[in-house]
Motif scaffolding. Sequence first.
Motif, PDB file in Angstrom:
ATOM      1  N   MET A   1      -5.704  -8.818  10.567  1.00  0.00           N
ATOM      2  CA  MET A   1      -5.496  -8.978   9.305  1.00  0.00           C
ATOM      3  C   MET A   1      -5.864  -7.519   8.574  1.00  0.00           C
ATOM      4  SD  MET A   1      -7.207 -11.363   6.441  1.00  0.00           S
ATOM      5  CE  MET A   1      -8.650 -10.255   6.156  1.00  0.00           C
ATOM      6  N   GLU A   2      -6.832  -6.951   8.945  1.00  0.00           N
ATOM      7  CA  GLU A   2      -7.601  -5.762   8.619  1.00  0.00           C
ATOM      8  C   GLU A   2      -6.772  -4.602   8.911  1.00  0.00           C
ATOM      9  OE1 GLU A   2      -9.724  -5.359   6.501  1.00  0.00           O
ATOM     10  OE2 GLU A   2     -10.835  -7.161   6.347  1.00  0.00           O
ATOM     11  N   VAL A   6      -5.569  -1.137   6.948  1.00  0.00           N
ATOM     12  CA  VAL A   6      -5.651   0.353   7.751  1.00  0.00           C
ATOM     13  C   VAL A   6      -4.221   0.844   7.503  1.00  0.00           C
ATOM     14  CG1 VAL A   6      -5.719   1.425   9.893  1.00  0.00           C
ATOM     15  CG2 VAL A   6      -7.492  -0.311   9.165  1.00  0.00           C
ATOM     16  N   GLU A   7      -3.271   0.111   7.605  1.00  0.00           N
ATOM     17  CA  GLU A   7      -1.861   0.585   7.390  1.00  0.00           C
ATOM     18  C   GLU A   7      -1.525   1.104   6.173  1.00  0.00           C
ATOM     19  OE1 GLU A   7       2.483  -1.424   7.259  1.00  0.00           O
ATOM     20  OE2 GLU A   7       0.946  -2.323   8.995  1.00  0.00           O
ATOM     21  N   ILE A   8      -2.040   0.423   5.090  1.00  0.00           N
ATOM     22  CA  ILE A   8      -1.836   0.860   3.889  1.00  0.00           C
ATOM     23  C   ILE A   8      -2.538   1.858   3.029  1.00  0.00           C
ATOM     24  CG2 ILE A   8      -0.280  -1.316   3.173  1.00  0.00           C
ATOM     25  CD1 ILE A   8      -2.745  -1.897   1.420  1.00  0.00           C
ATOM     26  N   GLY A   9      -3.843   1.874   3.517  1.00  0.00           N
ATOM     27  CA  GLY A   9      -4.881   2.666   3.115  1.00  0.00           C
ATOM     28  C   GLY A   9      -5.497   2.352   1.885  1.00  0.00           C
ATOM     29  N   LEU A  10      -6.737   2.884   1.615  1.00  0.00           N
ATOM     30  CA  LEU A  10      -7.732   2.630   0.562  1.00  0.00           C
ATOM     31  C   LEU A  10      -7.674   4.016  -0.253  1.00  0.00           C
ATOM     32  CD1 LEU A  10     -10.291   0.106   2.079  1.00  0.00           C
ATOM     33  CD2 LEU A  10      -8.208  -0.454   0.722  1.00  0.00           C
ATOM     34  N   PRO A  11      -8.011   3.989  -1.574  1.00  0.00           N
ATOM     35  CA  PRO A  11      -8.347   5.179  -2.027  1.00  0.00           C
ATOM     36  C   PRO A  11      -9.464   5.609  -2.054  1.00  0.00           C
ATOM     37  CG  PRO A  11      -8.132   3.574  -3.678  1.00  0.00           C
ATOM     38  CD  PRO A  11      -7.837   2.872  -2.387  1.00  0.00           C
ATOM     39  N   ASN A  12     -10.653   5.023  -1.650  1.00  0.00           N
ATOM     40  CA  ASN A  12     -12.043   5.202  -1.430  1.00  0.00           C
ATOM     41  C   ASN A  12     -12.563   5.210  -0.237  1.00  0.00           C
ATOM     42  OD1 ASN A  12     -11.903   2.427  -1.164  1.00  0.00           O
ATOM     43  ND2 ASN A  12     -13.876   1.975  -2.372  1.00  0.00           N
ATOM     44  N   GLU A  19      -8.782   3.746  12.911  1.00  0.00           N
ATOM     45  CA  GLU A  19      -7.422   3.612  13.559  1.00  0.00           C
ATOM     46  C   GLU A  19      -7.846   4.166  14.803  1.00  0.00           C
ATOM     47  OE1 GLU A  19      -3.966   5.039  10.857  1.00  0.00           O
ATOM     48  OE2 GLU A  19      -5.636   6.178  10.556  1.00  0.00           O
ATOM     49  N   LEU A  20      -8.758   4.852  15.158  1.00  0.00           N
ATOM     50  CA  LEU A  20      -9.209   5.281  16.450  1.00  0.00           C
ATOM     51  C   LEU A  20     -10.077   4.384  17.201  1.00  0.00           C
ATOM     52  CD1 LEU A  20     -10.107   9.125  15.446  1.00  0.00           C
ATOM     53  CD2 LEU A  20      -8.023   8.307  16.621  1.00  0.00           C
ATOM     54  N   GLY A  21     -10.564   3.230  16.656  1.00  0.00           N
ATOM     55  CA  GLY A  21     -11.379   2.427  16.932  1.00  0.00           C
ATOM     56  C   GLY A  21     -12.800   2.602  17.128  1.00  0.00           C
ATOM     57  N   PRO A 142      -1.208   2.442  -6.533  1.00  0.00           N
ATOM     58  CA  PRO A 142      -0.215   2.681  -5.449  1.00  0.00           C
ATOM     59  C   PRO A 142      -0.615   1.897  -4.125  1.00  0.00           C
ATOM     60  CG  PRO A 142      -1.069   4.808  -6.093  1.00  0.00           C
ATOM     61  CD  PRO A 142      -1.893   3.699  -6.921  1.00  0.00           C
ATOM     62  N   TYR A 143      -1.763   1.902  -3.669  1.00  0.00           N
ATOM     63  CA  TYR A 143      -2.240   1.067  -2.462  1.00  0.00           C
ATOM     64  C   TYR A 143      -1.806  -0.394  -2.775  1.00  0.00           C
ATOM     65  CZ  TYR A 143      -4.608   5.273  -1.409  1.00  0.00           C
ATOM     66  OH  TYR A 143      -4.876   6.558  -1.016  1.00  0.00           O
ATOM     67  N   TYR A 144      -2.025  -0.757  -3.888  1.00  0.00           N
ATOM     68  CA  TYR A 144      -1.624  -2.173  -4.318  1.00  0.00           C
ATOM     69  C   TYR A 144      -0.147  -2.679  -4.328  1.00  0.00           C
ATOM     70  CZ  TYR A 144      -1.186  -6.496  -6.755  1.00  0.00           C
ATOM     71  OH  TYR A 144      -0.977  -7.830  -7.363  1.00  0.00           O
ATOM     72  N   ASN A 145       0.608  -1.616  -4.837  1.00  0.00           N
ATOM     73  CA  ASN A 145       2.013  -1.763  -4.546  1.00  0.00           C
ATOM     74  C   ASN A 145       2.247  -1.692  -3.151  1.00  0.00           C
ATOM     75  OD1 ASN A 145       2.319  -1.931  -7.216  1.00  0.00           O
ATOM     76  ND2 ASN A 145       2.653   0.136  -7.672  1.00  0.00           N
ATOM     77  N   LYS A 146       1.840  -0.904  -2.279  1.00  0.00           N
ATOM     78  CA  LYS A 146       2.205  -0.854  -0.754  1.00  0.00           C
ATOM     79  C   LYS A 146       1.824  -2.216  -0.144  1.00  0.00           C
ATOM     80  CE  LYS A 146       1.160   3.064   1.529  1.00  0.00           C
ATOM     81  NZ  LYS A 146       0.231   4.204   1.545  1.00  0.00           N
TER      82      LYS A 146
END
Length: 164
Positions: A1-2, A6-12, A19-21, A142-146
Amino acid sequence: MENIIVEIGLPNRDLSKIELGDDYLDTVFDNDFVDSYKQIKLNVDLSSIEGFRQWGHLIVDYAQGPGKAFIDTYSYLPNVLKEMDRLEAEGKNTNEILVGLADRRFRGLIISKLCSDPNFEEKVASHDEVFYKVAQLKDWIPYYNKLKERLKTVEPLYPYYKNV
């Protein structure tokens, strides 16, 4: 789920370590544990081996004791959805179970979709009201739209929770 976040990102938040673990994102949390954990951790000296042992024992004691019911219940996403719905029905905030500020709303929509929630579209419409009308959240749009686009391709993992 997370991985969707990670795929769409967060602005903050820089998610490259995740992504690297080398880091992780939380989804749910136990308010009771967080409060007591913060108090106990203040008294633990993490600059020593003994302090790390105490910290480790704190986590194990929680997981095997008072936290066991929380872990058993909320490691199953349909139960998280039930709790989210209960909180909202009581006029409470989902931040009592979901981690994050605006991103907790992302988590809620992802959980709703994964659990075949028949109220998913209503939840999206409700979140639209928040993200598109609250000026402080303009960086999140933009992140919400993604996220909304990405959720169109997500296949539910669970049948609707009331049928479970």
